[in-house]
Enzyme design. Structure first.
Site, PDB file in Angstrom:
ATOM      1  CE  LYS A  86      12.754   1.791 -13.057  1.00 54.10           C
ATOM      2  NZ  LYS A  86      12.332   2.769 -12.050  1.00 54.10           N
ATOM      3  CG  ASN A  99      15.943   4.772  -7.432  1.00 58.42           C
ATOM      4  OD1 ASN A  99      16.519   4.326  -6.452  1.00 58.42           O
ATOM      5  ND2 ASN A  99      14.835   4.229  -7.916  1.00 58.42           N
ATOM      6  CD1 TRP A 145       4.008   0.246  -8.949  1.00 58.62           C
ATOM      7  CD2 TRP A 145       2.901   2.053  -9.671  1.00 58.62           C
ATOM      8  NE1 TRP A 145       3.546  -0.005 -10.222  1.00 58.62           N
ATOM      9  CE2 TRP A 145       2.863   1.086 -10.683  1.00 58.62           C
ATOM     10  CE3 TRP A 145       2.261   3.274  -9.885  1.00 58.62           C
ATOM     11  CZ2 TRP A 145       2.221   1.281 -11.903  1.00 58.62           C
ATOM     12  CZ3 TRP A 145       1.610   3.470 -11.103  1.00 58.62           C
ATOM     13  CH2 TRP A 145       1.593   2.494 -12.095  1.00 58.62           C
ATOM     14  CB  SER A 156      -0.919  -0.009   1.213  1.00 58.86           C
ATOM     15  OG  SER A 156      -0.141  -0.097   2.394  1.00 58.86           O
TER      16      SER A 156
HETATM   17  P1  NAD Z   1       7.041   2.897  -1.326  1.00 56.41           P
HETATM   18  O1  NAD Z   1       8.392   3.287  -1.725  1.00 56.41           O
HETATM   19  O2  NAD Z   1       6.033   3.969  -1.208  1.00 56.41           O
HETATM   20  O3  NAD Z   1       7.340   2.019  -0.001  1.00 56.41           O
HETATM   21  C1  NAD Z   1       6.865   2.166   1.170  1.00 56.41           C
HETATM   22  C2  NAD Z   1       5.993   0.962   1.506  1.00 56.41           C
HETATM   23  O4  NAD Z   1       6.755  -0.056   2.152  1.00 56.41           O
HETATM   24  C3  NAD Z   1       4.918   1.394   2.479  1.00 56.41           C
HETATM   25  O5  NAD Z   1       3.676   0.859   2.117  1.00 56.41           O
HETATM   26  C4  NAD Z   1       5.407   0.813   3.786  1.00 56.41           C
HETATM   27  O6  NAD Z   1       4.352   0.551   4.658  1.00 56.41           O
HETATM   28  C5  NAD Z   1       6.049  -0.459   3.311  1.00 56.41           C
HETATM   29  N1  NAD Z   1       6.947  -1.074   4.286  1.00 56.41           N
HETATM   30  C6  NAD Z   1       7.826  -0.460   5.115  1.00 56.41           C
HETATM   31  N2  NAD Z   1       8.458  -1.389   5.866  1.00 56.41           N
HETATM   32  C7  NAD Z   1       7.963  -2.588   5.497  1.00 56.41           C
HETATM   33  C8  NAD Z   1       8.230  -3.924   5.898  1.00 56.41           C
HETATM   34  N3  NAD Z   1       9.142  -4.210   6.827  1.00 56.41           N
HETATM   35  N4  NAD Z   1       7.553  -4.927   5.292  1.00 56.41           N
HETATM   36  C9  NAD Z   1       6.650  -4.667   4.324  1.00 56.41           C
HETATM   37  N5  NAD Z   1       6.350  -3.423   3.908  1.00 56.41           N
HETATM   38  C10 NAD Z   1       7.007  -2.393   4.485  1.00 56.41           C
HETATM   39  O7  NAD Z   1       6.384   1.747  -2.225  1.00 56.41           O
HETATM   40  P2  NAD Z   1       6.006   1.748  -3.758  1.00 56.41           P
HETATM   41  O8  NAD Z   1       6.345   3.053  -4.403  1.00 56.41           O
HETATM   42  O9  NAD Z   1       4.602   1.273  -3.848  1.00 56.41           O
HETATM   43  O10 NAD Z   1       7.023   0.682  -4.367  1.00 56.41           O
HETATM   44  C11 NAD Z   1       6.750  -0.682  -4.462  1.00 56.41           C
HETATM   45  C12 NAD Z   1       7.412  -1.214  -5.721  1.00 56.41           C
HETATM   46  O11 NAD Z   1       6.856  -0.517  -6.848  1.00 56.41           O
HETATM   47  C13 NAD Z   1       8.933  -0.996  -5.784  1.00 56.41           C
HETATM   48  O12 NAD Z   1       9.545  -2.133  -6.318  1.00 56.41           O
HETATM   49  C14 NAD Z   1       9.091   0.164  -6.752  1.00 56.41           C
HETATM   50  O13 NAD Z   1      10.313   0.114  -7.460  1.00 56.41           O
HETATM   51  C15 NAD Z   1       7.917  -0.070  -7.681  1.00 56.41           C
HETATM   52  N6  NAD Z   1       7.453   1.115  -8.410  1.00 56.41           N
HETATM   53  C16 NAD Z   1       7.334   2.324  -7.783  1.00 56.41           C
HETATM   54  C17 NAD Z   1       6.894   3.423  -8.500  1.00 56.41           C
HETATM   55  C18 NAD Z   1       6.759   4.783  -7.870  1.00 56.41           C
HETATM   56  O14 NAD Z   1       6.702   5.799  -8.599  1.00 56.41           O
HETATM   57  N7  NAD Z   1       6.679   4.882  -6.550  1.00 56.41           N
HETATM   58  C19 NAD Z   1       6.529   3.280  -9.851  1.00 56.41           C
HETATM   59  C20 NAD Z   1       6.622   2.035 -10.438  1.00 56.41           C
HETATM   60  C21 NAD Z   1       7.101   0.955  -9.712  1.00 56.41           C
HETATM   61  P1  13P Z   2      11.678   5.669  -8.632  1.00 50.98           P
HETATM   62  O1  13P Z   2      11.586   4.541  -7.648  1.00 50.98           O
HETATM   63  O2  13P Z   2      13.064   6.091  -8.952  1.00 50.98           O
HETATM   64  O3  13P Z   2      10.786   6.819  -8.264  1.00 50.98           O
HETATM   65  O4  13P Z   2      11.097   5.109 -10.013  1.00 50.98           O
HETATM   66  C1  13P Z   2       9.750   4.931 -10.150  1.00 50.98           C
HETATM   67  C2  13P Z   2       9.481   4.107 -11.343  1.00 50.98           C
HETATM   68  O5  13P Z   2       9.773   2.937 -11.352  1.00 50.98           O
HETATM   69  C3  13P Z   2       8.880   4.794 -12.500  1.00 50.98           C
HETATM   70  O6  13P Z   2       8.503   3.890 -13.493  1.00 50.98           O
END
Ligand code: NAD
Ligand code: 13P
Length: 353
Positions: free
Chosen positions: A204, A269, A14, A11
């Site tokens: 990436k 990043n 993303w 949650s």
């Molecule tokens: P985020 O970076 O917002 O991460 C925080 C989440 O991790 C929170 O929900 C938090 O409660 C949880 N967390 C913290 N400690 C934890 C633990 N010990 N165990 C389980 N959960 C814990 O998360 P995100 O952005 O949703 O990223 C998840 C994946 O999606 C990653 O692999 C990221 O690369 C990928 N992603 C992110 C984006 C973006 O723009 N944020 C876009 C595409 C893909």
């Molecule tokens: P960052 O984790 O660097 O924000 O990248 C998000 C992402 O994967 C965009 O597609």
């Protein structure tokens, strides 16, 4: 026909952004049960529990404030309870947590449940990298597709344009996941190269760290373009050496060069490594992550260490000069401005720990 019940494990930023598509399609497509469950890693929030606040607001005020993810979504802090009735599981947590989560639900997966991973990252095992989709398949004994793409979470909204790549080994799973994620504001293309798509999304993040060094040191657009070009080349070569099935065309999809571009321009990043370069050694990546991301997690530094472990294991360091230089800088052996000399850095013997 029984409707397919969907649950999301995660949650964060993303997870909540992508939930906008999932909840809409669950409401509007007869294939799916309207209710979607979402597992929350519970924490205290403004004197109460984050999950309670999420169920009141139908948004995550800590990780994706202001974004309503849908009234048909129920946040749940109990992981087993969230997943036990699901026909479709969506995994979306920072990659470092997913192994432990899979172990916790190993005995609670419904027969015929299928999964999709939105997670960019990998795990290193004694024989090389293990993809998150492979981990899900091995631990939970179910098929796992991936959704990757140029998807900066905070930009996703009705009225904007965003694309993603679903990669599935089985065409019928690709069709289901397109129905679950495709909307007027999120265009999905389906391919079958799961390994190529997932490794592109993962690798990436290492290039984005390099892009942050370039921007933090104000090396200019030519340098940034050079880093992206070399990065894309190393991403493709790495993926193809690990999996002979990986296709060049995958890198022309949203999960390939488009994600690389978006992340290197506007991702977390890039932002944190730019701050690292600007502070000239005064702060560590861990400090900057907690100062700048409010609990969100950086994947690029961990992934750089994981990729480097694989390069070392395989004796490939010199073939991946940009990845190797990024890791040498992350490890404090060189300064961020030295990214401009990435070819020289990789040619030098790396100090052994
Ligand atoms: P985020 O970076 O917002 O991460 C925080 C989440 O991790 C929170 O929900 C938090 O409660 C949880 N967390 C913290 N400690 C934890 C633990 N010990 N165990 C389980 N959960 C814990 O998360 P995100 O952005 O949703 O990223 C998840 C994946 O999606 C990653 O692999 C990221 O690369 C990928 N992603 C992110 C984006 C973006 O723009 N944020 C876009 C595409 C893909
Ligand atoms: P960052 O984790 O660097 O924000 O990248 C998000 C992402 O994967 C965009 O597609």
């Amino acid at each position: 026909i029984p409707k397919l019940k969907v649950a999301m494990v995660g949650s964060g930023a993303w997870a909540c952004a992508a939930m906008q598509m999932v909840s809409k399609n669950a409401r509007e497509t007869p294939l799916f049960d309207k209710r979607v469950d979402m597992w929350v890693f519970e924490e205290d929030y403004e004197g109460g529990k984050l999950t309670d606040k999420m169920n009141e607001l139908k948004e995550n005020p800590k990780y994706m404030p202001g974004v309503k993810y849908g009234d048909n979504v129920v946040a749940n802090p109990d992981l087993v309870d969230t997943v036990k009735d699901a026909d479709i599981l969506i995994f979306c947590t920072p990659h470092q947590f997913v192994h432990k989560l899979c172990m916790q639900i190993q005995l609670n997966i419904k027969d015929n449940c299928i999964a999709i991973s939105l997670i960019k990252g990998m795990r290193v095992r004694h024989d090389g990298p293990q993809l998150i989709s492979t981990m899900v398949r091995r631990i939970l004994h179910m098929e796992c597709s991936v959704l990757m793409g140029a998807n900066i979470a905070t930009e996703l909204a009705p009225g904007t344009l965003c694309e993603g790549t679903v990669a599935s080994h089985f065409p019928e799973h690709g069709t289901i996941f397109k129905s679950l994620f495709d909307t007027s504001f999120y265009n999905v293309n389906v391919i079958n190269d799961v390994e190529g798509a997932e490794l592109a999304g993962t690798l990436k993040n290492v290039v984005a760290v390099a892009a942050g060094f370039v921007d933090g040191c104000e090396l200019g657009h030519n340098a940034k373009a050079a880093v992206l070009r070399q990065g894309l080349s190393e991403m493709r070569t790495f993926a193809k050496r690990i999996f002979s099935t990986v296709r060049d065309e995958t890198f022309n999809e949203s999960c390939g060069m488009a994600d690389l571009f978006a992340t290197c321009c506007g991702g977390r990043n890039r932002m944190v490594s730019m701050a690292f370069a600007k502070c000239k050694g005064q702060k560590t990546f861990d400090q900057l992550e907690s100062e700048l991301l409010n609990g969100q997690k950086l994947q690029g530094v961990l992934t750089s260490n994981e990729v480097q472990a694989v390069l070392k294991m395989k004796g490939w360091e010199k073939d991946f000069p940009l990845f190797t230089a990024v890791n040498a800088i992350v490890q404090g052996m060189y300064e961020p401005k030295d990214i401009a000399r990435y070819r020289d850095l990789a040619a030098k013997p790396v100090v052994d720990e």
